[in-house]
Design a protein around this motif. Structure first.
Motif, PDB file in Angstrom:
ATOM      1  N   ILE A  60      44.706   2.255  76.110  1.00 10.91           N
ATOM      2  CA  ILE A  60      43.903   1.620  75.057  1.00 10.91           C
ATOM      3  C   ILE A  60      43.810   2.547  73.855  1.00 10.91           C
ATOM      4  CG2 ILE A  60      41.577   0.820  74.442  1.00 10.91           C
ATOM      5  CD1 ILE A  60      43.043  -1.174  76.158  1.00 10.91           C
ATOM      6  N   ARG A  61      43.468   3.799  74.091  1.00 15.26           N
ATOM      7  CA  ARG A  61      43.374   4.788  73.003  1.00 15.26           C
ATOM      8  C   ARG A  61      44.735   4.942  72.314  1.00 15.26           C
ATOM      9  NH1 ARG A  61      39.590   8.751  72.752  1.00 15.26           N
ATOM     10  NH2 ARG A  61      39.280   8.642  74.995  1.00 15.26           N
ATOM     11  N   ASN A  62      45.794   5.050  73.104  1.00 19.68           N
ATOM     12  CA  ASN A  62      47.137   5.205  72.546  1.00 19.68           C
ATOM     13  C   ASN A  62      47.527   4.009  71.682  1.00 19.68           C
ATOM     14  OD1 ASN A  62      47.302   7.622  73.930  1.00 19.68           O
ATOM     15  ND2 ASN A  62      48.501   6.780  75.604  1.00 19.68           N
TER      16      ASN A  62
ATOM     17  N   VAL B 272      52.692  -3.393  76.309  1.00 15.74           N
ATOM     18  CA  VAL B 272      53.950  -4.026  75.916  1.00 15.74           C
ATOM     19  C   VAL B 272      54.062  -4.269  74.410  1.00 15.74           C
ATOM     20  CG1 VAL B 272      55.382  -6.081  76.257  1.00 15.74           C
ATOM     21  CG2 VAL B 272      54.062  -5.161  78.167  1.00 15.74           C
ATOM     22  N   ASP B 273      52.995  -4.710  73.786  1.00 14.73           N
ATOM     23  CA  ASP B 273      53.041  -5.185  72.403  1.00 14.73           C
ATOM     24  C   ASP B 273      52.695  -4.110  71.377  1.00 14.73           C
ATOM     25  OD1 ASP B 273      53.675  -7.858  73.181  1.00 14.73           O
ATOM     26  OD2 ASP B 273      51.589  -8.100  73.795  1.00 14.73           O
ATOM     27  N   THR B 274      53.317  -2.947  71.479  1.00 15.45           N
ATOM     28  CA  THR B 274      53.011  -1.846  70.562  1.00 15.45           C
ATOM     29  C   THR B 274      53.727  -1.967  69.222  1.00 15.45           C
ATOM     30  OG1 THR B 274      54.748  -0.522  71.597  1.00 15.45           O
ATOM     31  CG2 THR B 274      52.492  -0.210  72.409  1.00 15.45           C
ATOM     32  N   ASP B 275      54.527  -3.009  69.045  1.00 11.62           N
ATOM     33  CA  ASP B 275      55.237  -3.198  67.779  1.00 11.62           C
ATOM     34  C   ASP B 275      54.468  -4.102  66.815  1.00 11.62           C
ATOM     35  OD1 ASP B 275      55.529  -5.441  69.354  1.00 11.62           O
ATOM     36  OD2 ASP B 275      57.572  -5.857  68.689  1.00 11.62           O
TER      37      ASP B 275
ATOM     38  N   VAL C 271      49.283   1.636  66.761  1.00 10.53           N
ATOM     39  CA  VAL C 271      49.408   0.371  66.040  1.00 10.53           C
ATOM     40  C   VAL C 271      48.509   0.427  64.809  1.00 10.53           C
ATOM     41  CG1 VAL C 271      49.058  -2.114  66.203  1.00 10.53           C
ATOM     42  CG2 VAL C 271      49.981  -0.868  68.141  1.00 10.53           C
ATOM     43  N   PRO C 272      49.089   0.285  63.612  1.00 12.02           N
ATOM     44  CA  PRO C 272      48.296   0.403  62.394  1.00 12.02           C
ATOM     45  C   PRO C 272      47.417  -0.819  62.116  1.00 12.02           C
ATOM     46  CG  PRO C 272      50.573  -0.106  61.859  1.00 12.02           C
ATOM     47  CD  PRO C 272      50.499   0.075  63.353  1.00 12.02           C
ATOM     48  N   GLY C 273      46.306  -0.573  61.404  1.00  9.92           N
ATOM     49  CA  GLY C 273      45.488  -1.664  60.908  1.00  9.92           C
ATOM     50  C   GLY C 273      44.181  -1.915  61.622  1.00  9.92           C
ATOM     51  N   ALA C 274      43.794  -1.095  62.589  1.00 12.29           N
ATOM     52  CA  ALA C 274      42.555  -1.347  63.329  1.00 12.29           C
ATOM     53  C   ALA C 274      41.325  -0.841  62.576  1.00 12.29           C
ATOM     54  CB  ALA C 274      42.616  -0.703  64.708  1.00 12.29           C
ATOM     55  N   GLY C 275      41.481   0.197  61.799  1.00 12.20           N
ATOM     56  CA  GLY C 275      40.358   0.796  61.094  1.00 12.20           C
ATOM     57  C   GLY C 275      39.710  -0.168  60.112  1.00 12.20           C
TER      58      GLY C 275
END
Length: 139
Positions: free
Chosen positions: A72-74, A42-45, A79-83
């Motif tokens: 999870i992979r998608n 749901v929270d992909t924004d 969503v940016p910023g995980a790296g």
């Protein structure tokens, strides 16, 4: 510290993972951390760059499966910023719990996340205790 807890199961409605995530969040909040719980369906924004630490929780695709839901992979790709973030991974159990946890960890490491802790959590009390006693440092 600002912490994101991302959970995603076999479907968009996964009450067990939601309860585990909220119990983990409650324990972390008692340590004075700011926690936001996100549903991967749901929270992909959202943007993950705001958070200092990221927790990802999932469940196996089936009783005998060690696969992690593709959502999870998608989510981590879109969503940016995980790296570059320090993170924790957890799964809610299953017969092949260690295999599922390893698959989740591979997905997270592929996205450039640095795993510091990984756990198999079966009950809300365990999730709460983990959050209450987890030692996090800002890097």
């Amino acid at each position: 510290m600002n912490i994101a807890i991302i959970y995603g199961g076999r479907s968009s409605s996964c009450p067990k993972l939601e309860k585990l995530s909220k119990a983990l969040a409650k324990g972390l909040e008692e340590q004075s951390h700011m926690v936001k719980v996100l549903n991967a369906y749901v929270d992909t924004d959202q943007r993950l760059s705001y958070f200092d630490f990221i927790i990802v929780g999932s469940e196996p695709m089936g009783l005998l499966s060690a696969k992690v839901p593709e959502q999870i992979r998608n989510f981590l790709r879109v969503v940016p910023g995980a790296g570059g973030k320090r993170c924790l991974s957890f799964i809610s159990g299953g017969l092949r719990a260690n295999g599922t946890l390893q698959n989740l960890m591979k997905i997270m490491e592929t996205e450039g996340m640095f795993l510091t802790v990984s756990e198999v959590i079966g009950k809300e009390g365990e999730a709460y205790a983990l959050g209450k006693h987890l030692k996090l440092e800002r890097y």
